[in-house]
Design a protein around this motif. Structure first.
Motif, PDB file in Angstrom:
ATOM      1  N   PRO A   1       0.833  -1.207   0.000  1.00 56.81           N
ATOM      2  CA  PRO A   1       0.000   0.000   0.000  1.00 56.81           C
ATOM      3  C   PRO A   1       0.867   1.256   0.000  1.00 56.81           C
ATOM      4  N   THR A   2       0.489   2.223  -0.822  1.00 56.61           N
ATOM      5  CA  THR A   2       1.225   3.485  -0.899  1.00 56.61           C
ATOM      6  C   THR A   2       0.309   4.622  -0.476  1.00 56.61           C
ATOM      7  N   GLY A   3       0.714   5.366   0.572  1.00 60.83           N
ATOM      8  CA  GLY A   3      -0.123   6.437   1.091  1.00 60.83           C
ATOM      9  C   GLY A   3       0.199   7.780   0.454  1.00 60.83           C
ATOM     10  N   TYR A   4      -0.863   8.560   0.188  1.00 58.48           N
ATOM     11  CA  TYR A   4      -0.719   9.899  -0.389  1.00 58.48           C
ATOM     12  C   TYR A   4      -1.498  10.880   0.484  1.00 58.48           C
ATOM     13  N   PRO A   5      -0.786  11.567   1.387  1.00 59.97           N
ATOM     14  CA  PRO A   5      -1.472  12.516   2.284  1.00 59.97           C
ATOM     15  C   PRO A   5      -2.037  13.697   1.507  1.00 59.97           C
ATOM     16  N   HIS A   6      -3.084  14.287   2.061  1.00 58.27           N
ATOM     17  CA  HIS A   6      -3.637  15.512   1.498  1.00 58.27           C
ATOM     18  C   HIS A   6      -2.573  16.610   1.610  1.00 58.27           C
ATOM     19  N   PRO A   7      -2.397  17.449   0.595  1.00 52.47           N
ATOM     20  CA  PRO A   7      -1.306  18.430   0.617  1.00 52.47           C
ATOM     21  C   PRO A   7      -1.407  19.486   1.715  1.00 52.47           C
ATOM     22  N   SER A   8      -2.630  19.774   2.188  1.00 53.02           N
ATOM     23  CA  SER A   8      -2.795  20.782   3.238  1.00 53.02           C
ATOM     24  C   SER A   8      -3.207  20.187   4.574  1.00 53.02           C
ATOM     25  N   LEU A   9      -3.869  19.035   4.543  1.00 48.48           N
ATOM     26  CA  LEU A   9      -4.357  18.380   5.763  1.00 48.48           C
ATOM     27  C   LEU A   9      -3.788  16.966   5.810  1.00 48.48           C
ATOM     28  N   PRO A  10      -2.561  16.812   6.310  1.00 51.32           N
ATOM     29  CA  PRO A  10      -1.875  15.514   6.242  1.00 51.32           C
ATOM     30  C   PRO A  10      -2.539  14.394   7.018  1.00 51.32           C
ATOM     31  N   ASN A  11      -3.494  14.693   7.900  1.00 50.04           N
ATOM     32  CA  ASN A  11      -4.201  13.630   8.610  1.00 50.04           C
ATOM     33  C   ASN A  11      -5.190  12.902   7.707  1.00 50.04           C
ATOM     34  N   VAL A  12      -5.447  13.461   6.519  1.00 48.37           N
ATOM     35  CA  VAL A  12      -6.292  12.804   5.525  1.00 48.37           C
ATOM     36  C   VAL A  12      -5.373  12.143   4.504  1.00 48.37           C
TER      37      VAL A  12
END
Length: 435
Positions: A125-136
């Motif tokens: 699995p490869t995670g891609y955090p939201h650019p402004s809200l890294p908890n998403v």
């Protein structure tokens, strides 16, 4: 201690939260008709459970703002630390990476974008955090076929427990592997949504091959194929969405976002909405309503700090709370420099054109001086000076401090959010106006 009259707004906020916190499950049947009713301001979901709201209301009525401080602090901490993990799975080349980028407001050329291609590049699995809200974070799971594992072992290897829900992405006819995966996810008690991607390509190919076509009829045929396949796998009333990741205003893309939001609860709904890309006015409106619910909590903490009888302590804390909140609001509204550049890339408009419609006051570094220079600065100075004077008077200072800090913080943050929302609307209008 009885709550002061200046805190009436806080009590009204509690009552409003109680009125809007009930589940909207009675509207789920509307999904069958592929429609979701628009939420009015009064329907915006609560950040608290019913039990939490009752406890807040009871504590406030019996002991005033000091009695709810710890409960509010706990909720703010929860909002800051809660993660939302969304898993996208499907065969290689089905459009997972493009959908991940689109849901994060990115194009493939942007920094941090998921790599787009037809070759499976990872077996993990490869995670891609939201650019402004890294908890998403959106997770690209390798296609089940690429690992040659049964559905049950596949989900176990992918650590399914960490994901809040799954999106199964398919780009052609319904496959047996899609059915097996959906059935296993359902068995494990997780929500999943079936996305039939690249619908724009399908319709374009049909038109090239057949000439004129009945688009509605063709879309119904594609949808029914997916629905029947899932029903045969034992999935009643499956949630199927036909989308194009490049034409978000067409087909079911906006419906997909609404349903994902609708199925989440409390804090996770809040952060999902704030992570929506600013591609339309509706997303901006939703963010505004969510952040309004955050303001009264910060104002309550400010009010509680205002009751501390230490000269200047309340003012310093109020400013700190407001600076942090405005910076957060600006990111959520997509008005920081990086967000504006991403929106420019997405819309194909020069970033200078977007910047031209943004009022500059809240764009740069947010400092105490910036807060004092805004239009409501005179009122802030007046209240703060009175607060500093009363800090030296026992009891009276504490009572006034709680009230003035609450009112000042609530007023300033409400006005700042209103200003940022209007800026965001202007930016969206320019970014997506017809050329």
């Amino acid at each position: 201690m009885r709550p002061s009259k200046s805190l009436t707004g806080l009590k009204q906020s509690f009552n409003a939260e109680l009125c809007t916190s009930s589940s909207g499950s009675i509207r789920r049947w509307l999904l069958v008709n592929k429609e979701m009713p628009a939420q009015s301001e009064s329907e915006t979901p609560s950040l608290f459970t019913m039990e939490e709201l009752r406890k807040l209301k009871s504590n406030f009525e019996t002991g005033g703002v000091e009695n709810v401080k710890s409960l509010i602090e706990k909720k703010v901490t929860e909002m800051d630390n809660t993660e939302l993990n969304v898993a996208l799975t499907g065969i290689s080349g089905s459009g997972k990476s493009t959908l991940i980028n689109t849901m994060r407001g990115l194009r493939s050329m942007d920094k941090g974008a998921a790599k787009v291609g037809t070759k499976e590049t990872t077996m993990e699995p490869t995670g891609y955090p939201h650019p402004s809200l890294p908890n998403v974070c959106y997770w690209d799971l390798p296609g089940i076929g690429s690992l040659q594992l049964p559905a049950g072992k596949y989900l176990s290897k992918m650590n399914f427990k960490k994901y809040d829900f799954f999106i199964i992405v398919s780009d052609c006819r319904f496959r047996e592997s899609d059915a097996k995966l959906a059935k296993e996810i359902k068995r494990l008690g997780k929500n999943f949504y079936f996305v039939r991607s690249k619908i724009d390509n399908d319709l374009r190919s049909m038109k090239l091959d057949l000439g004129k076509i009945n688009e509605e009829k063709e879309l119904d045929t594609i949808r029914n194929d997916c629905v029947k396949g899932l029903e045969r796998a034992g999935i009643p009333y499956p949630k199927v969405f036909l989308i194009s990741s490049f034409e978000e205003d067409q087909f079911d893309f906006s419906l997909l976002q609404k349903v994902l939001e609708f199925d989440l609860s409390n804090v996770k709904k809040h952060i999902f909405v704030l992570a929506l890309p600013n591609t339309n006015m509706e997303n901006v409106r939703k963010k505004n309503e969510m952040l309004k619910k955050y303001i009264w909590m910060l104002a309550t903490l400010s009010g509680a700090l205002g009751a501390v009888p230490v000269p200047g302590f309340s003012l310093a804390c109020d400013i700190g709370i407001m600076v942090g909140a405005i910076v957060h609001f600006r990111k959520c509204m997509g008005l920081d420099e990086a967000s504006l550049q991403r929106l420019a890339n997405r819309s194909g408009k020069p970033v200078e054109k977007l910047n031209a419609v943004v009022q500059p006051l809240l764009l740069g570094e947010i400092t105490p001086n910036v807060i004092l220079r805004v239009g409501w600065g005179a009122a802030v100075v007046t209240v703060s000076a009175m607060e500093l004077a009363l800090d030296f008077i026992p009891v009276i200072g504490s009572i006034f401090g709680a009230g003035s800090s609450f009112v000042m913080t609530y007023k300033i943050l409400s006005d700042a959010l209103k200003d940022l929302t209007e800026n965001a609307k202007r930016v969206v209008k320019v970014a997506f106006e017809s050329a």
